[in-house]
Write a protein that holds these residues in place. Structure first.
Motif, PDB file in Angstrom:
ATOM      1  N   GLY B 184       0.823  -1.201   0.000  1.00 52.33           N
ATOM      2  CA  GLY B 184       0.000   0.000   0.000  1.00 52.33           C
ATOM      3  C   GLY B 184       0.851   1.241   0.000  1.00 52.33           C
ATOM      4  O   GLY B 184       2.061   1.183  -0.240  1.00 52.33           O
ATOM      5  N   HIS B 185       0.202   2.371   0.261  1.00 61.02           N
ATOM      6  CA  HIS B 185       0.936   3.631   0.295  1.00 61.02           C
ATOM      7  C   HIS B 185       0.658   4.345   1.604  1.00 61.02           C
ATOM      8  O   HIS B 185      -0.335   4.089   2.278  1.00 61.02           O
ATOM      9  N   ASP B 186       1.564   5.268   1.915  1.00 58.47           N
ATOM     10  CA  ASP B 186       1.463   6.058   3.117  1.00 58.47           C
ATOM     11  C   ASP B 186       0.313   7.058   3.003  1.00 58.47           C
ATOM     12  O   ASP B 186      -0.048   7.475   1.912  1.00 58.47           O
ATOM     13  N   LYS B 187      -0.208   7.450   4.146  1.00 56.44           N
ATOM     14  CA  LYS B 187      -1.332   8.389   4.159  1.00 56.44           C
ATOM     15  C   LYS B 187      -1.000   9.698   3.431  1.00 56.44           C
ATOM     16  O   LYS B 187      -1.873  10.319   2.823  1.00 56.44           O
ATOM     17  N   SER B 188       0.275  10.075   3.459  1.00 51.99           N
ATOM     18  CA  SER B 188       0.671  11.328   2.813  1.00 51.99           C
ATOM     19  C   SER B 188       0.474  11.288   1.292  1.00 51.99           C
ATOM     20  O   SER B 188       0.502  12.313   0.622  1.00 51.99           O
ATOM     21  N   LEU B 189       0.275  10.095   0.734  1.00 49.78           N
ATOM     22  CA  LEU B 189       0.080   9.967  -0.709  1.00 49.78           C
ATOM     23  C   LEU B 189      -1.385   9.752  -1.083  1.00 49.78           C
ATOM     24  O   LEU B 189      -1.711   9.460  -2.235  1.00 49.78           O
ATOM     25  N   SER B 204     -10.452  12.987  -0.449  1.00 50.12           N
ATOM     26  CA  SER B 204      -9.347  12.066  -0.618  1.00 50.12           C
ATOM     27  C   SER B 204      -9.211  11.263   0.670  1.00 50.12           C
ATOM     28  O   SER B 204      -8.162  11.217   1.282  1.00 50.12           O
ATOM     29  N   ALA B 205     -10.315  10.703   1.068  1.00 52.74           N
ATOM     30  CA  ALA B 205     -10.344   9.903   2.284  1.00 52.74           C
ATOM     31  C   ALA B 205      -9.310   8.790   2.178  1.00 52.74           C
ATOM     32  O   ALA B 205      -9.123   8.216   1.111  1.00 52.74           O
ATOM     33  N   PHE B 206      -8.640   8.509   3.265  1.00 53.00           N
ATOM     34  CA  PHE B 206      -7.587   7.501   3.250  1.00 53.00           C
ATOM     35  C   PHE B 206      -8.138   6.197   3.802  1.00 53.00           C
ATOM     36  O   PHE B 206      -8.622   6.145   4.929  1.00 53.00           O
ATOM     37  N   PHE B 207      -8.100   5.161   2.996  1.00 52.10           N
ATOM     38  CA  PHE B 207      -8.546   3.856   3.457  1.00 52.10           C
ATOM     39  C   PHE B 207      -7.347   2.930   3.581  1.00 52.10           C
ATOM     40  O   PHE B 207      -6.491   2.890   2.698  1.00 52.10           O
ATOM     41  N   GLN B 208      -7.267   2.221   4.690  1.00 54.01           N
ATOM     42  CA  GLN B 208      -6.209   1.229   4.850  1.00 54.01           C
ATOM     43  C   GLN B 208      -6.743   0.136   5.762  1.00 54.01           C
ATOM     44  O   GLN B 208      -7.077   0.395   6.907  1.00 54.01           O
ATOM     45  N   LEU B 209      -6.841  -1.066   5.229  1.00 53.21           N
ATOM     46  CA  LEU B 209      -7.401  -2.158   6.033  1.00 53.21           C
ATOM     47  C   LEU B 209      -6.462  -2.537   7.160  1.00 53.21           C
ATOM     48  O   LEU B 209      -6.853  -2.597   8.316  1.00 53.21           O
ATOM     49  N   VAL B 214       4.665  -3.948   2.841  1.00 52.82           N
ATOM     50  CA  VAL B 214       5.487  -3.125   1.964  1.00 52.82           C
ATOM     51  C   VAL B 214       4.702  -1.850   1.675  1.00 52.82           C
ATOM     52  O   VAL B 214       3.577  -1.907   1.189  1.00 52.82           O
ATOM     53  N   CYS B 215       5.306  -0.710   2.026  1.00 50.96           N
ATOM     54  CA  CYS B 215       4.546   0.537   1.961  1.00 50.96           C
ATOM     55  C   CYS B 215       5.314   1.613   1.193  1.00 50.96           C
ATOM     56  O   CYS B 215       6.454   1.949   1.531  1.00 50.96           O
ATOM     57  N   LEU B 216       4.671   2.145   0.181  1.00 53.80           N
ATOM     58  CA  LEU B 216       5.237   3.262  -0.574  1.00 53.80           C
ATOM     59  C   LEU B 216       5.139   4.505   0.307  1.00 53.80           C
ATOM     60  O   LEU B 216       4.049   4.870   0.747  1.00 53.80           O
ATOM     61  N   THR B 217       6.278   5.158   0.575  1.00 52.82           N
ATOM     62  CA  THR B 217       6.221   6.297   1.491  1.00 52.82           C
ATOM     63  C   THR B 217       6.415   7.641   0.792  1.00 52.82           C
ATOM     64  O   THR B 217       5.924   8.651   1.261  1.00 52.82           O
ATOM     65  N   THR B 237      14.287   5.040 -10.412  1.00 56.01           N
ATOM     66  CA  THR B 237      13.597   4.144 -11.327  1.00 56.01           C
ATOM     67  C   THR B 237      13.314   4.840 -12.647  1.00 56.01           C
ATOM     68  O   THR B 237      13.019   6.034 -12.673  1.00 56.01           O
ATOM     69  N   ILE B 238      13.420   4.073 -13.732  1.00 62.77           N
ATOM     70  CA  ILE B 238      13.055   4.611 -15.058  1.00 62.77           C
ATOM     71  C   ILE B 238      11.539   4.553 -15.194  1.00 62.77           C
ATOM     72  O   ILE B 238      10.947   5.224 -16.017  1.00 62.77           O
ATOM     73  N   LEU B 239      10.919   3.717 -14.385  1.00 54.97           N
ATOM     74  CA  LEU B 239       9.466   3.547 -14.454  1.00 54.97           C
ATOM     75  C   LEU B 239       8.819   4.715 -13.718  1.00 54.97           C
ATOM     76  O   LEU B 239       8.527   4.627 -12.535  1.00 54.97           O
ATOM     77  N   ASP B 240       8.636   5.824 -14.433  1.00 54.46           N
ATOM     78  CA  ASP B 240       8.115   7.014 -13.772  1.00 54.46           C
ATOM     79  C   ASP B 240       6.591   6.957 -13.656  1.00 54.46           C
ATOM     80  O   ASP B 240       5.936   6.106 -14.242  1.00 54.46           O
ATOM     81  N   GLY B 241       6.063   7.894 -12.902  1.00 55.14           N
ATOM     82  CA  GLY B 241       4.616   7.966 -12.753  1.00 55.14           C
ATOM     83  C   GLY B 241       4.146   7.319 -11.468  1.00 55.14           C
ATOM     84  O   GLY B 241       4.759   6.378 -10.960  1.00 55.14           O
ATOM     85  N   THR B 242       3.051   7.859 -10.959  1.00 57.22           N
ATOM     86  CA  THR B 242       2.515   7.375  -9.689  1.00 57.22           C
ATOM     87  C   THR B 242       2.021   5.934  -9.811  1.00 57.22           C
ATOM     88  O   THR B 242       2.103   5.155  -8.867  1.00 57.22           O
ATOM     89  N   HIS B 243       1.494   5.587 -10.995  1.00 55.92           N
ATOM     90  CA  HIS B 243       0.996   4.221 -11.189  1.00 55.92           C
ATOM     91  C   HIS B 243       2.134   3.223 -11.081  1.00 55.92           C
ATOM     92  O   HIS B 243       1.984   2.149 -10.506  1.00 55.92           O
ATOM     93  N   ASN B 244       3.305   3.588 -11.628  1.00 54.55           N
ATOM     94  CA  ASN B 244       4.432   2.667 -11.568  1.00 54.55           C
ATOM     95  C   ASN B 244       5.015   2.544 -10.161  1.00 54.55           C
ATOM     96  O   ASN B 244       5.501   1.480  -9.771  1.00 54.55           O
TER      97      ASN B 244
END
Lengths: 240, 421
Positions: B184-189, B204-209, B214-217, B237-244
């Motif tokens: 998942g990702h950190d609340k800041s994202l 932009s409610a933050f949901f986290q079960l 492993v957490c993207l910070t 990373t060459i894989l740019d973008g938030t999706h990557n």
């Protein structure tokens, strides 16, 4: 003289999965381009329908959401019926079109009461109608996309929105598409329906202005619609 | 059976075809047991990567990382995410006697095909990335998609990797008795990863079960920071973008799940060498030196993430290539569920192409974006991008548009990112 119109979007969070939100943006822009002041209200579950609404919009949803909305819609029945009788312009697409009818009969033969604003009845069908659509209407050719399994029948007195040139329309058999009563328009067309049918979009605006400012001779300044009409021509030629 | 498949592939190649679908189709019909028999020979079994967005890239990252750890990986790298594509990979990579000289299979599959495959052969691990609205005419409603994916999760033999921030995906933990690892990702994202529901909610409610393993910070320009098992890592990373960034996080979770004994540093170090997959942000260098990026977009959520690429790099021109063939989704209504109003502030040239170039043009018009050219023919459309320029151009394209553009670019190409044509 300045003109003001109030667009009300019904269930923008719950009934929005087929891009029908685009209808709101299209009307808003076409008004703003003519210096008509636009106010937009989003009306969801538990909210009141504003009594000063000029144009009310509704879209399609998933089955589960449609069931949830149907309960909430009962609370809004009285005001929506009153506004419809009063000539408020409404455009209801797909799921909301069905809910604006007399009733909906589910696959297990359960009868769900509709708002009874449009003289149509829908029952669940076995096949899903999916594909590009072309209809002939009073406002010219309307192109869009349908994705529904409901079979909608018009009452004897009902006026269809158009006749089907390509697609299934209300039920795939009688060649009718959608329904009109007072200034309420129901259709199965996504696309969104107003995106490539500027004449129909303008008719909704014109009707709303005529009613709000009590002037049947209201006319709108023309816009450059070449792009929209070109897109409609392209869409007409796409296979079902 | 393998020989037959190889024969069909050879014939197809002789006629200039890629040969991903037909051999699978024939083998599926003639020998229904082929898939299970072949896959059963893999000592570590197969990993399934599924969900709405990010399958191809995540599959590619996982394959590279497993390879770096010394496993021999078979994968459906061409992005043919049907069972047929899996069979094509088996046929292509098997010896003539049908032996698979590999340790593990990593396959991307869409929900319907994944279910079909797991019925033939139970996977070792399943990765579910996310569920977003996709082509409704092909896949149906999002709740039905969630049901299908739950059934796939239930077949995992060893582990499941789930997105803790996607309510529908996180809930699938209930479907399995096996190990569940969350990414998942950190609340800041949270604002970056709002889902379809939140978009209409304007929140932009933050949901986290649960707290993810492993957490993207954080995401900076071509740099991601990720917390893995309570230790922080940062990598280029060459894989740019938030999706990557999200795809990388999911892939690292699949590494922790499958290879817990391997030092995480090894995986993190490999990340920076991984290039984009086929049409997923890859850079094509033309013979005049100008660069064109192709970025596939398939649905509103994927498109919204892809558009953020425009904020990370300056482009000479931006293209939108929208087809409405079956694989793209016939219905183009979804274009109205994306906000394009920020597109042309910085970019001098905007072009629309594809069978529905005109629909895209109207969409942009209503968001106040000025358009410099519209043409349904790709030959005309591409010519607008071919002039020499020091900044790259980027084309957001639907799936079949990407294939067609790639085909045309092949003729003017000087070099491609490592992933060959």
């Amino acid at each position: 003289m300045t003109f003001n119109l109030h667009i009300v979007h019904l269930y923008p969070r719950e009934m929005n999965i087929y891009g029908d939100t685009g209808n709101r943006l299209i009307l808003q822009k076409r008004m703003e381009w003519r210096n008509i002041n636009v106010r937009i209200s989003l009306v969801g579950m538990g909210d009141e329908v504003p009594l000063d609404s000029d144009i009310i919009l509704g879209g399609g949803a998933q089955d589960a959401m449609q069931l949830a909305v149907e309960k909430d819609l009962k609370q809004k029945m009285k005001s929506l019926r009153r506004l419809s009788d009063d000539g408020v312009v409404m455009l209801m697409v797909c799921g909301m079109y069905q809910l604006f009818g007399q009733s909906f009969i589910t696959g297990s033969h359960r009868r769900i009461e509709g708002l009874g604003i449009l003289p149509v009845e829908t029952c669940a069908g076995k096949t899903r109608f999916i594909g590009n659509t072309v209809y002939q209407t009073k406002w010219g050719t309307v192109v869009g996309y349908e994705n529904h399994s409901g079979l909608t029948q018009l009452d004897d007195s009902a006026v269809a929105f158009g006749t089907v040139i390509k697609g299934a329309g209300n039920n795939g058999t009688d060649g009718t598409e959608g329904c009109i009563k007072n200034n309420v328009f129901g259709t199965y067309s996504h696309g969104p329906v107003l995106s490539k049918s500027p004449a129909f979009a303008d008719e909704l605006i014109r009707l709303a202005l005529a009613r709000r400012y009590d002037n049947d001779n209201t006319s709108l300044a023309p816009l450059d619609d070449r792009m929209e009409l070109r897109a409609a021509d392209v869409a007409k030629l796409r296979s079902r | 059976m393998t020989l037959l498949g190889k024969f069909i592939q050879a014939v197809l190649r002789a006629f200039g075809r890629k040969g991903t679908a037909l051999p699978g189709l024939v083998i599926e019909k003639l020998s229904p047991g082929y898939v299970h028999k072949s896959l059963a020979k893999l000592p570590y079994g197969i990993i399934i990567v599924t969900g709405t967005n990010g399958k191809t890239t995540t599959t590619r990252i996982i394959s590279k990382l497993y390879s770096a750890a010394g496993l021999r990986v078979v994968t459906n790298a061409r992005g043919s995410n049907f069972v047929r594509g899996v069979i094509a990979s088996i046929v292509k990579h098997a010896t003539c006697t049908g032996k698979l000289l590999y340790d593990i299979g990593v396959f991307e599959l869409d929900e319907a095909h994944a279910l079909h495959l797991v019925k033939l052969h139970r996977p070792t691990g399943v990765v579910v990335l996310n569920i977003a609205r996709d082509q409704m005419d092909r896949f149906g409603e999002i709740d039905k998609v969630a049901t299908l994916l739950s059934q796939i999760v239930a077949t995992a033999r060893d582990w499941v990797v789930l997105n803790t921030n996607d309510p529908r995906v996180a809930k699938m933990a209930e479907e399995t008795q096996q190990r569940v690892l969350f990414f998942g990702h950190d609340k800041s994202l949270a604002h970056v990863y709002s889902n379809d529901d939140q978009l209409y909610n304007q929140s932009s409610a933050f949901f986290q079960l649960v707290k993810p393993t492993v957490c993207l910070t954080s995401i900076k320009c071509r740099e991601v920071s990720i917390r893995i098992l309570d230790k922080n890592y940062t990598t280029k990373t060459i894989l740019d973008g938030t999706h990557n960034a999200s795809n990388i996080t999911a892939a690292l979770t699949a590494c922790v799940a499958q290879l817990p004994e391997v030092n995480v540093d090894l995986f993190v170090n490999v990340i920076q060498t991984i290039t984009p997959a086929f049409g997923r942000g890859e850079r094509i260098i033309l013979s005049n030196g100008s660069v064109i990026r192709l970025q596939v977009v398939k649905n509103p959520s994927g498109f919204r993430h892809a558009l953020r690429l425009l904020q990370e790099e300056a482009y000479s021109s931006v293209g939108f290539a929208i087809n409405d063939n079956y694989a793209d989704g016939r219905d183009v209504s979804w274009l109205w569920d994306i906000d394009f109003s920020r597109v042309n502030k910085k970019y001098p040239k905007i072009f629309c192409g594809g069978t529905r170039a005109t629909d895209m043009a109207i969409r942009l018009k209503y968001d106040g974006v000025q358009i410099d050219g519209i043409d349904t023919k790709f030959s005309t459309f591409l010519a607008w991008f071919s002039t020499s320029h020091d900044k790259p151009a980027i084309i957001f394209c639907t799936y079949t548009a990407m294939l067609q553009l790639r085909g045309l670019l092949k003729q003017q190409v000087k070099a491609l990112t490592k992933y060959g044509l």
